[in-house]
Design an enzyme around this catalytic site. Sequence first.
Site, short mmCIF file in Angstrom:
data_model
loop_
_atom_site.label_atom_id
_atom_site.label_comp_id
_atom_site.label_asym_id
_atom_site.label_seq_id
_atom_site.Cartn_x
_atom_site.Cartn_y
_atom_site.Cartn_z
N ASP A 111 45.82 -13.84 24.57
CA ASP A 111 44.79 -13.66 24.13
C ASP A 111 45.08 -13.23 23.46
OD1 ASP A 111 43.13 -15.60 25.57
OD2 ASP A 111 42.06 -13.37 26.08
N TYR A 122 47.36 -14.85 20.76
CA TYR A 122 46.44 -15.67 19.83
C TYR A 122 46.08 -15.22 19.17
CZ TYR A 122 43.06 -19.43 18.77
OH TYR A 122 42.49 -20.05 18.51
N ASP A 123 45.33 -13.91 18.99
CA ASP A 123 44.66 -13.21 18.31
C ASP A 123 45.65 -12.42 16.91
OD1 ASP A 123 42.15 -13.33 19.05
OD2 ASP A 123 42.43 -11.57 20.24
N SER A 126 24.05 -48.42 20.31
CA SER A 126 23.77 -48.18 21.68
C SER A 126 24.08 -48.68 22.45
CB SER A 126 22.79 -47.65 21.23
OG SER A 126 21.85 -46.17 22.79
N GLU A 160 32.45 -44.85 33.34
CA GLU A 160 32.85 -43.41 33.27
C GLU A 160 31.16 -42.19 32.62
OE1 GLU A 160 33.48 -43.96 29.01
OE2 GLU A 160 35.20 -44.60 29.28
N LYS A 194 28.80 -40.31 31.80
CA LYS A 194 27.51 -40.82 30.89
C LYS A 194 26.93 -39.54 30.01
CE LYS A 194 23.77 -43.45 28.59
NZ LYS A 194 23.26 -42.42 27.73
N ASP A 215 25.75 -36.19 28.44
CA ASP A 215 24.29 -36.10 27.92
C ASP A 215 23.90 -34.89 26.42
OD1 ASP A 215 21.43 -36.57 27.76
OD2 ASP A 215 20.59 -35.30 29.12
N TYR A 274 35.42 -40.83 24.10
CA TYR A 274 35.61 -42.06 24.94
C TYR A 274 35.43 -43.69 24.37
CZ TYR A 274 30.15 -41.82 23.97
OH TYR A 274 29.28 -41.10 23.26
N LYS A 294 21.27 -45.49 34.02
CA LYS A 294 20.32 -44.17 33.46
C LYS A 294 20.83 -44.05 35.37
CE LYS A 294 19.70 -42.93 30.16
NZ LYS A 294 18.67 -43.26 29.26
N CYS A 314 -16.42 -20.40 39.22
CA CYS A 314 -15.45 -21.30 40.15
C CYS A 314 -16.48 -22.23 40.73
CB CYS A 314 -16.15 -20.27 42.11
SG CYS A 314 -15.27 -22.04 42.65
N CYS A 366 -19.05 -23.43 43.80
CA CYS A 366 -20.08 -22.62 43.93
C CYS A 366 -20.52 -21.24 43.00
CB CYS A 366 -19.70 -21.62 45.51
SG CYS A 366 -18.51 -20.27 44.69
N CYS A 389 -11.97 -16.77 43.47
CA CYS A 389 -13.18 -16.98 43.50
C CYS A 389 -13.38 -16.26 45.29
CB CYS A 389 -13.99 -18.82 44.11
SG CYS A 389 -15.18 -18.22 44.67
N CYS A 428 -17.80 -19.71 49.74
CA CYS A 428 -17.09 -20.87 49.04
C CYS A 428 -17.37 -22.22 49.86
CB CYS A 428 -16.43 -20.79 47.77
SG CYS A 428 -15.82 -22.39 47.16
S1 IVH Z 1 30.03 -45.89 24.95
C1 IVH Z 1 29.74 -48.97 21.84
N1 IVH Z 1 30.70 -43.98 27.01
O1 IVH Z 1 25.29 -42.98 25.72
C2 IVH Z 1 30.21 -47.99 23.04
N2 IVH Z 1 28.20 -43.62 25.48
O2 IVH Z 1 22.85 -44.61 25.15
C3 IVH Z 1 29.18 -46.19 22.38
N3 IVH Z 1 27.36 -41.76 25.31
O3 IVH Z 1 25.29 -43.60 21.57
C4 IVH Z 1 29.11 -45.82 23.67
N4 IVH Z 1 28.37 -40.92 27.21
O4 IVH Z 1 26.17 -41.30 22.59
C5 IVH Z 1 29.93 -44.40 26.01
N5 IVH Z 1 31.08 -42.03 27.99
C6 IVH Z 1 30.73 -42.64 27.52
C7 IVH Z 1 29.13 -42.05 26.82
C8 IVH Z 1 28.37 -42.78 25.97
C9 IVH Z 1 27.32 -40.71 27.07
C10 IVH Z 1 25.60 -41.61 24.51
C11 IVH Z 1 26.65 -42.11 23.23
C12 IVH Z 1 25.10 -43.41 23.16
C13 IVH Z 1 24.40 -43.28 24.70
C14 IVH Z 1 23.92 -44.72 24.60
#
Ligand code: IVH
Length: 650
Positions: A25, A28-29, A74, A102, A104, A106, A211, A299, A393, A396, A409, A414
């Site tokens: 560190d 780096y600094d 999407s 993969e 997903k 969030d 991704y 999902k 209450c 009652c 109460c 009651c």
């Molecule tokens: S692929 C055409 N891969 O989920 C392919 N999406 O509900 C486009 N997301 O809009 C997306 N992890 O924001 C892909 N491993 C993953 C993901 C991923 C999260 C999100 C992304 C997308 C949404 C769709």
Amino acid sequence: MNEIIELINKANHEYYILDNPTLTDQEYDRYMQELIKIETQHPEWVRDDSPTKRVGNEVISEFKKITHEKPMLSLSNVFNEEEVRLFDEKIKKELIPKYVCELKIDGLSVSLLYEQGKLIRGATRGDGITGEDITHNVKTIKSIPLKLKNPLDIEVRGEIYMSKSSFNKLNELRKKNNEELLANPRNAAAGSVRQLDSKVAASRKLDCFIYHLPNPENYNIKTHYDSLKFMKDLGFNINPNIKLVNNIDGVIEYINEWTDKRDTLPYEIDGIVIKTNDFDQQNKLGFTSKYPKWATAYKFPALEVLTKLKDIIFTVGRTGQVTPNAVLEPVRLMGSVISRATLHNEDYVLTKQIKIGDTVAIRKAGDVIPEVVSVKKERRTGIEKDFVMTDICPICHTKLEKKDTAYYCVNNNCDKKKIENLIHYVSRDAMNIEGFGDKIIEDFYNMGYLKNIVDFYELFKYKDELMELEGFGSKSITNLLNSIENSKNNSLERLLYGLGIRYVGNKTAKILAKYYNNMDNLIKATYEELLNIKDIGEAIAASLVDYFKDNNYVIEELKKRGLNMTYLGKVDVNEEFKDKTFVLTGTLKNITRFEAKEKIETLGGYVTDSVSKKTSVVIVGDNPGSKYNKAQNLGLTIWNEEQFLTKISK
Ligand code: IVH
């Protein structure tokens, strides 16, 4: 200056992406300080990919709109195994796919544009066609390279997210500063990149997984899996849990694996993304207007849903506590339809600023009782009504008394309180009298058969009458009366818990029963004596003394009817169990969870739900959940079912 920048960029990559730092560190600094010095002396030399851009010193006046070269689509959603298989069936009508699975992530999706290997633009998805330019914020995210290993022109897409720990730290800080708490890591991440001043994003420890490569043909890449490797080699952060599988069974296996392990990840995921691996195959399958046909998102079942809060009503519990409850527009949540949810108490409603008519998020607390979690204030129309706590209450009409945050109460006559007490008395962890639903108890109360718990043991006198009641036959009444008769032999802790003494839950009841062995000893115990027992605090001690002062006659009446008043469990405890905490996970084959819990408790141990450093032993059955992984990570003692059974039979 150029040399220093290369060194720092390399160090960033090693630290944030490879998780393998080679600079200390301090080193780096020192490099950073030196770079800042040169840049202040020679502003004309400052490079766009300079690591000093990451500190967040850029303020923009508005978000510029950008148009995505290819739309950012999407994904379609599937919610169960059947739908996953249907997705595969449709594809198999045209070709034989391999899939990449993969997590997903969030967060929020981002497009990153590089020219000659330099990051020139970061943009949000927006409506998929046009998004917003968030380059100034994107540059502060350390896992996004400002310069690539190769000087390519390239666009990549991925997800910006905030780790669970950064999110928790952020909320702790906000709490300290009396700022409104953020609802979840996704909102926190989205809020951070939608700031004009990049200082905010820089302070928020955001992260990014890449991704998607929109133009793989430019680099002569044939499969999605190879594109991930390619992007990894360029210096991007690729999620390590990606898996290439041969068929849909492999996908299902991956889904099951991560449904279980989800909680062990340092960031939140809301599902699994399934993508056809081969780009030629992807092109053949093509797109609908909204989604690629070659991918879908499985999902996880929603833990939280939105609905309308139509009214707030009040209910009376066994202790007399009057609780506000939300009357909801019915919604499905984790397999059942919900139309009521608890609002806990007045403070809860006021702190969350819940109004009648609001759109609210609900979830199942501990997976059982639904509760209102938050309000969608942005959906208000102005006709919502303020909440006012009742002061009488609802049953009652006695004036309520406030203790701490709760209203009670205090009328011992009651009706609702009495009914709830009777319901509690027969419940499984209390006297375990089978055959009584809540409705039967309420009916028997209203008809005058059951006014207090002693009346259970008088019911046999009305056997003929009861058999005449609609919905009952001789068999059900006989069973009911047998079950009541059997309850007389219960061990003391069940009765103690069944009496419904405030603060005496089943665990406390067991401690007391073991300690005093019989009811008379317990009744004689003074406040001070009670306080000397491990796990008995002031509230419990005071409540017990109070109860026996006023209710001795109930105990006497029960004694007259032949109820057992002694502790029947083993007193000589097993050293392997004594005072230890146990957690059960997975399916046990030869013993039910309930039996296992009872057994552990009779041997002097305790059973809790969640694994922590304090857990003594985790007992693991078939298909264990994330608790098993956590136990391994913490290095806890783990027993399988066989080991457990051997130990309890000693
Ligand atoms: S692929 C055409 N891969 O989920 C392919 N999406 O509900 C486009 N997301 O809009 C997306 N992890 O924001 C892909 N491993 C993953 C993901 C991923 C999260 C999100 C992304 C997308 C949404 C769709």
